[in-house]
Design a protein around this motif. Structure first.
Motif, PDB file in Angstrom:
ATOM      1  N   PRO A 157     -16.644   7.809   4.717  1.00  0.00           N
ATOM      2  CA  PRO A 157     -17.087   7.775   6.108  1.00  0.00           C
ATOM      3  C   PRO A 157     -16.002   7.645   7.174  1.00  0.00           C
ATOM      4  O   PRO A 157     -15.288   6.652   7.214  1.00  0.00           O
ATOM      5  CB  PRO A 157     -17.994   6.544   6.152  1.00  0.00           C
ATOM      6  N   GLY A 158     -15.890   8.652   7.992  1.00  0.00           N
ATOM      7  CA  GLY A 158     -15.128   8.546   9.229  1.00  0.00           C
ATOM      8  C   GLY A 158     -13.647   8.271   9.127  1.00  0.00           C
ATOM      9  O   GLY A 158     -13.027   7.921  10.123  1.00  0.00           O
ATOM     10  N   THR A 159     -13.055   8.414   7.961  1.00  0.00           N
ATOM     11  CA  THR A 159     -11.635   8.117   7.853  1.00  0.00           C
ATOM     12  C   THR A 159     -10.897   9.293   7.250  1.00  0.00           C
ATOM     13  O   THR A 159     -11.423  10.018   6.428  1.00  0.00           O
ATOM     14  CB  THR A 159     -11.380   6.877   6.974  1.00  0.00           C
ATOM     15  N   LEU A 160      -9.650   9.431   7.663  1.00  0.00           N
ATOM     16  CA  LEU A 160      -8.836  10.558   7.219  1.00  0.00           C
ATOM     17  C   LEU A 160      -7.415  10.055   7.020  1.00  0.00           C
ATOM     18  O   LEU A 160      -6.829   9.491   7.937  1.00  0.00           O
ATOM     19  CB  LEU A 160      -8.862  11.649   8.296  1.00  0.00           C
ATOM     20  N   ALA A 212      -9.349   6.975  12.035  1.00  0.00           N
ATOM     21  CA  ALA A 212     -10.766   6.622  11.928  1.00  0.00           C
ATOM     22  C   ALA A 212     -11.511   7.239  13.101  1.00  0.00           C
ATOM     23  O   ALA A 212     -11.068   7.155  14.242  1.00  0.00           O
ATOM     24  CB  ALA A 212     -10.931   5.110  11.927  1.00  0.00           C
ATOM     25  N   LEU A 213     -12.644   7.872  12.806  1.00  0.00           N
ATOM     26  CA  LEU A 213     -13.360   8.599  13.854  1.00  0.00           C
ATOM     27  C   LEU A 213     -14.550   7.817  14.382  1.00  0.00           C
ATOM     28  O   LEU A 213     -14.912   7.910  15.545  1.00  0.00           O
ATOM     29  CB  LEU A 213     -13.821   9.952  13.295  1.00  0.00           C
ATOM     30  N   ILE A 214     -15.170   7.033  13.497  1.00  0.00           N
ATOM     31  CA  ILE A 214     -16.399   6.323  13.835  1.00  0.00           C
ATOM     32  C   ILE A 214     -16.072   4.833  13.898  1.00  0.00           C
ATOM     33  O   ILE A 214     -15.270   4.348  13.101  1.00  0.00           O
ATOM     34  CB  ILE A 214     -17.479   6.607  12.764  1.00  0.00           C
ATOM     35  N   PRO A 215     -16.692   4.095  14.844  1.00  0.00           N
ATOM     36  CA  PRO A 215     -16.347   2.681  15.016  1.00  0.00           C
ATOM     37  C   PRO A 215     -16.400   1.862  13.723  1.00  0.00           C
ATOM     38  O   PRO A 215     -15.511   1.053  13.471  1.00  0.00           O
ATOM     39  CB  PRO A 215     -17.404   2.181  16.005  1.00  0.00           C
ATOM     40  N   LEU A 221     -12.793   0.153   6.041  1.00  0.00           N
ATOM     41  CA  LEU A 221     -11.479   0.316   5.448  1.00  0.00           C
ATOM     42  C   LEU A 221     -10.842  -1.039   5.165  1.00  0.00           C
ATOM     43  O   LEU A 221     -10.288  -1.281   4.089  1.00  0.00           O
ATOM     44  CB  LEU A 221     -10.618   1.106   6.428  1.00  0.00           C
ATOM     45  N   MET A 222     -10.960  -1.948   6.156  1.00  0.00           N
ATOM     46  CA  MET A 222     -10.298  -3.232   6.003  1.00  0.00           C
ATOM     47  C   MET A 222     -11.001  -4.127   4.985  1.00  0.00           C
ATOM     48  O   MET A 222     -10.408  -5.034   4.443  1.00  0.00           O
ATOM     49  CB  MET A 222     -10.196  -3.945   7.358  1.00  0.00           C
ATOM     50  N   GLU A 223     -12.269  -3.857   4.753  1.00  0.00           N
ATOM     51  CA  GLU A 223     -12.935  -4.611   3.688  1.00  0.00           C
ATOM     52  C   GLU A 223     -12.394  -4.233   2.316  1.00  0.00           C
ATOM     53  O   GLU A 223     -12.537  -4.979   1.358  1.00  0.00           O
ATOM     54  CB  GLU A 223     -14.446  -4.351   3.723  1.00  0.00           C
ATOM     55  N   GLY A 224     -11.812  -3.072   2.246  1.00  0.00           N
ATOM     56  CA  GLY A 224     -11.089  -2.698   1.034  1.00  0.00           C
ATOM     57  C   GLY A 224     -11.944  -2.392  -0.176  1.00  0.00           C
ATOM     58  O   GLY A 224     -11.504  -2.569  -1.306  1.00  0.00           O
ATOM     59  N   THR A 225     -13.179  -1.951   0.060  1.00  0.00           N
ATOM     60  CA  THR A 225     -14.049  -1.646  -1.072  1.00  0.00           C
ATOM     61  C   THR A 225     -13.471  -0.509  -1.925  1.00  0.00           C
ATOM     62  O   THR A 225     -13.386  -0.619  -3.151  1.00  0.00           O
ATOM     63  CB  THR A 225     -15.440  -1.217  -0.567  1.00  0.00           C
ATOM     64  N   ILE A 243     -17.957   9.356  19.517  1.00  0.00           N
ATOM     65  CA  ILE A 243     -16.848   9.035  18.619  1.00  0.00           C
ATOM     66  C   ILE A 243     -15.960   7.970  19.235  1.00  0.00           C
ATOM     67  O   ILE A 243     -15.967   7.743  20.445  1.00  0.00           O
ATOM     68  CB  ILE A 243     -15.985  10.280  18.293  1.00  0.00           C
ATOM     69  N   ASP A 244     -15.216   7.301  18.387  1.00  0.00           N
ATOM     70  CA  ASP A 244     -14.295   6.263  18.828  1.00  0.00           C
ATOM     71  C   ASP A 244     -13.027   6.380  17.983  1.00  0.00           C
ATOM     72  O   ASP A 244     -12.801   5.583  17.074  1.00  0.00           O
ATOM     73  CB  ASP A 244     -14.959   4.888  18.633  1.00  0.00           C
ATOM     74  N   PRO A 245     -12.215   7.397  18.246  1.00  0.00           N
ATOM     75  CA  PRO A 245     -11.079   7.634  17.357  1.00  0.00           C
ATOM     76  C   PRO A 245      -9.990   6.575  17.517  1.00  0.00           C
ATOM     77  O   PRO A 245      -9.738   6.093  18.619  1.00  0.00           O
ATOM     78  CB  PRO A 245     -10.566   9.021  17.790  1.00  0.00           C
ATOM     79  N   ARG A 246      -9.418   6.208  16.415  1.00  0.00           N
ATOM     80  CA  ARG A 246      -8.267   5.297  16.456  1.00  0.00           C
ATOM     81  C   ARG A 246      -7.435   5.484  15.204  1.00  0.00           C
ATOM     82  O   ARG A 246      -7.882   6.084  14.236  1.00  0.00           O
ATOM     83  CB  ARG A 246      -8.738   3.850  16.565  1.00  0.00           C
ATOM     84  N   VAL A 247      -6.225   4.952  15.271  1.00  0.00           N
ATOM     85  CA  VAL A 247      -5.339   5.073  14.120  1.00  0.00           C
ATOM     86  C   VAL A 247      -5.142   3.696  13.513  1.00  0.00           C
ATOM     87  O   VAL A 247      -4.857   2.732  14.213  1.00  0.00           O
ATOM     88  CB  VAL A 247      -3.990   5.679  14.536  1.00  0.00           C
ATOM     89  N   VAL A 248      -5.360   3.585  12.234  1.00  0.00           N
ATOM     90  CA  VAL A 248      -5.257   2.310  11.539  1.00  0.00           C
ATOM     91  C   VAL A 248      -4.117   2.390  10.535  1.00  0.00           C
ATOM     92  O   VAL A 248      -3.999   3.370   9.806  1.00  0.00           O
ATOM     93  CB  VAL A 248      -6.568   2.005  10.777  1.00  0.00           C
ATOM     94  N   GLU A 249      -3.292   1.343  10.538  1.00  0.00           N
ATOM     95  CA  GLU A 249      -2.243   1.290   9.514  1.00  0.00           C
ATOM     96  C   GLU A 249      -2.527   0.126   8.604  1.00  0.00           C
ATOM     97  O   GLU A 249      -2.901  -0.953   9.066  1.00  0.00           O
ATOM     98  CB  GLU A 249      -0.884   1.055  10.159  1.00  0.00           C
ATOM     99  N   PHE A 250      -2.367   0.307   7.339  1.00  0.00           N
ATOM    100  CA  PHE A 250      -2.457  -0.858   6.457  1.00  0.00           C
ATOM    101  C   PHE A 250      -1.673  -0.622   5.180  1.00  0.00           C
ATOM    102  O   PHE A 250      -1.391   0.520   4.806  1.00  0.00           O
ATOM    103  CB  PHE A 250      -3.915  -1.209   6.156  1.00  0.00           C
ATOM    104  N   ASP A 251      -1.279  -1.707   4.549  1.00  0.00           N
ATOM    105  CA  ASP A 251      -0.591  -1.614   3.266  1.00  0.00           C
ATOM    106  C   ASP A 251      -1.620  -1.708   2.165  1.00  0.00           C
ATOM    107  O   ASP A 251      -2.367  -2.666   2.091  1.00  0.00           O
ATOM    108  CB  ASP A 251       0.402  -2.773   3.108  1.00  0.00           C
TER     109      ASP A 251
END
Lengths: 112, 356
Positions: free
Chosen positions: B296-299, B312-315, B321-325, B268-276
């Motif tokens: 996938p991998g986001t909470l 985000a749990l998975i790289p 997420l940032m691709e914004g699909t 795993i590669d946990p990290r916290v992502v912020e976005f508007d």
């Protein structure tokens, strides 16, 4: 066994598998937030598959309509519950496990 | 906050039957205060926006601007009537739209937005229109007035008689809102009970249950009034198209998670992502937040107005997420195809010159 029963069995087995994954994830993953991934995603899919399996067995009936509602509510409520837990974790300044920058931790340090 | 603090008056503006008389009341209060202090006072007309600044739909914006223009005219009219045309006015007027860059949802959000404007302009008194209920009203929610009073403002409720025509006796709920919520609750009750519509027991309990649900929750469920049937129909259709995509994403998410969880080394590669997020409104934000959690991998950890905090749990999860699909899909569901053209979170962040 009819094909429908095979389908139902496959769904229930799949549900059990993901329920198992949720349990293993809950035990193995580090920290509140990572564990919530297991609790929210795998757990949801596990229950959804199992309920869907039961609905397939029951066929078109009031009961399966109710199960349909149950599916919708599961998909709505379990991410919401996970969100509530994660959010309260954040409010309580719970740090994520691992080498992670948590924006709320930095902010709190500035305030204190 | 200066000596105007006591004199100036703020009026939250929104479409309501009693806005005209609320303006008159606010002008009278400001005038009184101005005369007492021997100076002048300002009445601020403030429109709390429900839209976002980059929303493609102009109709809301135009409606707000024309409503604010009208309140300005009404204000001038009232002050002329109080003083006569020739006397120099004691009351000046200002109008503005606030909250365009935020997601305002509950009465307390609206009170925040209004309160911030009031503090910035040194206004201490707020005249509220009892028929204007930003954020909806429900027995469970603290009212807009209470929220404002809690923030230290002097809150005056304009003494206007509410339109009895619009709301049912003893409630804030209009007939249309009541009918829609009541009918759907009753239908749901019957669906759960197996459609025994003719059974008197089911009928009585169903009507009682639906009645309780409607009286307690219609003010929130229908806080923007009853939506147009066509709009709801299209949204439901597009939502129908969204569900299979979401289910597929959920399936992928779970396979990916199962792999990670059952892998001996737990990669795993946990990290916290912020976005508007470029979604706005209660339903879209809720849908997006829940969809993020299920995929996938986001909470979703927190959503405060427009800002999402996501774990985000998975790289790969962060890139997805940032691709914004998902975001684009949610926008498609609620606003139709046009709105999908808004750039992805990644592109938006690049535009802001941020680190990407």
């Amino acid at each position: 066994m009819t094909p429908l029963e095979y389908l139902a069995a496959a769904l229930v087995v799949g549900g059990t598998f993901f329920g198992f994954v949720a349990t293993v994830g809950l035990l193995r993953l580090p920290g509140l937030y990572a564990r919530l991934h297991a609790a929210s995603k795998s757990d949801t899919l596990g229950s959804v598959l199992a309920v869907a399996g039961v609905a397939v067995v029951l066929g078109v009936s009031t009961e399966s309509l109710k199960l349909g509602f149950l599916l919708v509510f599961l998909l709505l409520t379990s991410p919401t519950a996970a969100h509530a837990i994660a959010r309260s974790g954040k409010e309580q300044n719970v740090e994520p496990a691992g080498d992670v920058d948590a924006p709320w931790i930095d902010e709190e340090e500035g305030d204190a | 906050m200066g000596d105007n603090h006591e004199r100036d008056v703020l009026v939250p503006v929104g479409r309501s039957e009693t806005l005209r008389r609320t303006v008159t009341y606010a002008v009278e209060r400001a005038h009184e205060a101005a005369v007492e202090a021997g100076g002048s006072a300002t009445v601020h007309f403030v429109y709390p926006a429900r839209w976002r600044s980059f929303e493609t739909e102009r109709a809301n914006v135009d409606a707000a601007e024309s409503l604010l223009e009208r309140t300005l005219l009404w204000g001038e009219e009232d002050i002329d009537e109080l003083l006569g045309e020739d006397t120099p006015a004691t009351v000046a007027f200002e109008s503005t739209v606030v909250g365009t860059n935020e997601y305002v949802f509950s009465p307390s959000d609206f009170a925040d937005v209004i309160g911030r404007y009031a503090d910035a302009n040194g206004v201490g008194r707020i005249v509220v229109d009892p028929s204007f209920r930003p954020g909806g009203s429900a027995p469970l929610l603290r009212s807009f007035e209470t929220e404002l009073a809690d923030r230290g403002f002097d809150v005056l409720e304009a003494p206007v008689t509410r339109e009895t025509r619009r709301s049912l006796p003893l409630t804030d709920i209009g007939l249309a809102e009541f009918s829609v919520v009541f009918a759907s609750s009753l239908l749901f009750y019957f669906a759960l009970g197996g459609w025994h519509v003719t059974d008197p027991y089911e009928l009585v309990t169903g009507v009682a249950t639906a009645g309780v649900v409607t009286l307690t929750l219609a003010g929130v469920a229908m806080k923007n009034g009853v939506p147009a049937v066509r709009e709801v129909g299209y949204t439901l259709l597009r939502f129908g198209a969204y569900v299979p995509i979401l289910l597929w994403e959920i399936a992928k998410a779970n396979v990916a998670l199962a792999y990670v969880v059952l892998h001996p080394r737990l990669p795993i590669d946990p990290r916290v992502v912020e976005f508007d997020a470029a979604v706005w409104g209660d339903m879209p934000v809720t849908t997006l937040a829940n969809s993020i959690t299920l995929t996938p991998g986001t909470l979703t950890i927190d959503v405060s107005r427009q800002q999402f905090v996501v774990h985000a749990l998975i790289p790969d999860a962060e890139d997805d997420l940032m691709e914004g699909t998902l975001e684009r899909l949610v926008r498609f569901v609620f606003y139709g195809r046009e709105s999908s053209r808004i750039p992805s979170p990644l592109e938006r962040r690049d535009d802001d010159g941020g680190e990407a």
